[in-house]
Enzyme design. Structure first.
Site, mmCIF file in Angstrom:
data_model
loop_
_atom_site.group_PDB
_atom_site.id
_atom_site.type_symbol
_atom_site.label_atom_id
_atom_site.label_comp_id
_atom_site.label_asym_id
_atom_site.label_seq_id
_atom_site.Cartn_x
_atom_site.Cartn_y
_atom_site.Cartn_z
ATOM 1 N N LYS A 9 12.698 47.217 29.870
ATOM 2 C CA LYS A 9 12.339 46.058 30.164
ATOM 3 C C LYS A 9 12.430 45.751 31.668
ATOM 4 O O LYS A 9 13.197 46.841 32.153
ATOM 5 C CB LYS A 9 13.018 45.201 29.656
ATOM 6 C CG LYS A 9 12.948 45.088 27.949
ATOM 7 C CD LYS A 9 13.769 43.882 27.245
ATOM 8 C CE LYS A 9 13.506 43.950 25.913
ATOM 9 N NZ LYS A 9 14.438 42.900 25.064
ATOM 10 N N HIS A 115 13.157 47.617 24.442
ATOM 11 C CA HIS A 115 12.716 47.257 23.202
ATOM 12 C C HIS A 115 12.237 48.257 22.379
ATOM 13 O O HIS A 115 11.616 49.204 22.842
ATOM 14 C CB HIS A 115 11.586 46.226 23.405
ATOM 15 C CG HIS A 115 10.623 46.008 22.228
ATOM 16 N ND1 HIS A 115 10.935 44.923 21.218
ATOM 17 C CD2 HIS A 115 9.533 46.533 21.733
ATOM 18 C CE1 HIS A 115 10.139 44.850 20.438
ATOM 19 N NE2 HIS A 115 9.208 45.980 20.392
HETATM 20 P P1 CMP Z 1 13.900 42.563 21.565
HETATM 21 O O1 CMP Z 1 14.403 43.662 20.773
HETATM 22 O O2 CMP Z 1 12.958 42.896 22.666
HETATM 23 O O3 CMP Z 1 13.325 41.823 20.713
HETATM 24 C C1 CMP Z 1 13.097 40.269 20.860
HETATM 25 C C2 CMP Z 1 14.063 39.804 22.038
HETATM 26 O O4 CMP Z 1 14.542 38.693 22.018
HETATM 27 C C3 CMP Z 1 15.583 40.841 22.115
HETATM 28 O O5 CMP Z 1 15.172 41.942 22.316
HETATM 29 C C4 CMP Z 1 16.393 40.105 23.083
HETATM 30 O O6 CMP Z 1 16.203 40.341 24.513
HETATM 31 C C5 CMP Z 1 15.854 38.662 23.062
HETATM 32 N N1 CMP Z 1 16.668 37.674 22.332
HETATM 33 C C6 CMP Z 1 16.918 37.885 21.089
HETATM 34 N N2 CMP Z 1 17.909 36.786 20.766
HETATM 35 C C7 CMP Z 1 18.073 36.173 22.128
HETATM 36 C C8 CMP Z 1 18.738 34.960 22.411
HETATM 37 N N3 CMP Z 1 19.754 34.458 21.685
HETATM 38 N N4 CMP Z 1 18.951 34.706 23.711
HETATM 39 C C9 CMP Z 1 18.196 35.303 24.440
HETATM 40 N N5 CMP Z 1 17.206 36.447 24.162
HETATM 41 C C10 CMP Z 1 17.271 36.868 23.000
#
Ligand code: CMP
Length: 143
Positions: A9, A115
């Protein structure tokens, strides 16, 4: 052979962690079959995170993922979807164990560096969303 979609990211790129993150995936033994640096469009980010569109953090997540360049990759290997998620660690870096990418390199859930697809079916749709078929290189290590 199983494949997964992994993206570094904007925080990982801006903190100069691209080499470190790729090194961890390579030395684990996964095979890199596609890689590109791109600045994702809002449309791409919204499609990628469509499953989260009702969540309160959705618009902030899309703002962040479109804020700068991302390294998009496809990695291959036996059981790579689940195994790479163990290497990546828990969503929240603060509680992700030491030894994982997020556990060693981050503290903020909204800036969790990387991710990785959460299931084989998700991996297939994320790979198709981010890559054209001809961008994937079919190869296997011989050593
Ligand atoms: P990722 O694995 O890319 O999948 C969804 C993303 O949402 C996760 O990583 C986090 O970066 C983001 N995310 C999940 N929960 C929260 C939260 N409570 N606040 C902000 N970002 C979040």
């Amino acid at each position: 052979m199983e494949r997964t979609f992994i993206a570094i990211k904007p925080d990982g790129v801006q903190r100069g962690l691209v080499g470190e993150i790729i090194r961890r995936l390579e030395t684990k033994g996964f095979t890199l079959v596609a890689l590109k640096l791109l600045h994702p469009s809002r449309e791409l980010a919204e499609q990628h995170y469509a499953v989260h569109k009702e969540r309160p953090f959705f618009s902030g997540l899309v703002d962040f993922i479109t804020s700068g360049p991302v390294v998009a990759m496809v990695w291959q290997g036996e059981g790579v979807v689940a195994a790479s998620r163990l290497t990546i660690g828990a969503t929240n870096p603060l509680v992700s164990p030491p030894g994982t990418i997020r556990g060693d390199l981050g503290i903020n859930i909204g800036r969790n560096l990387i991710h990785g697809s959460d299931a084989v079916e998700t991996a297939q749709s994320e790979i198709a969303l981010w890559f054209k078929e001809e961008e994937l290189v079919s190869w296997s290590p011989t050593v």
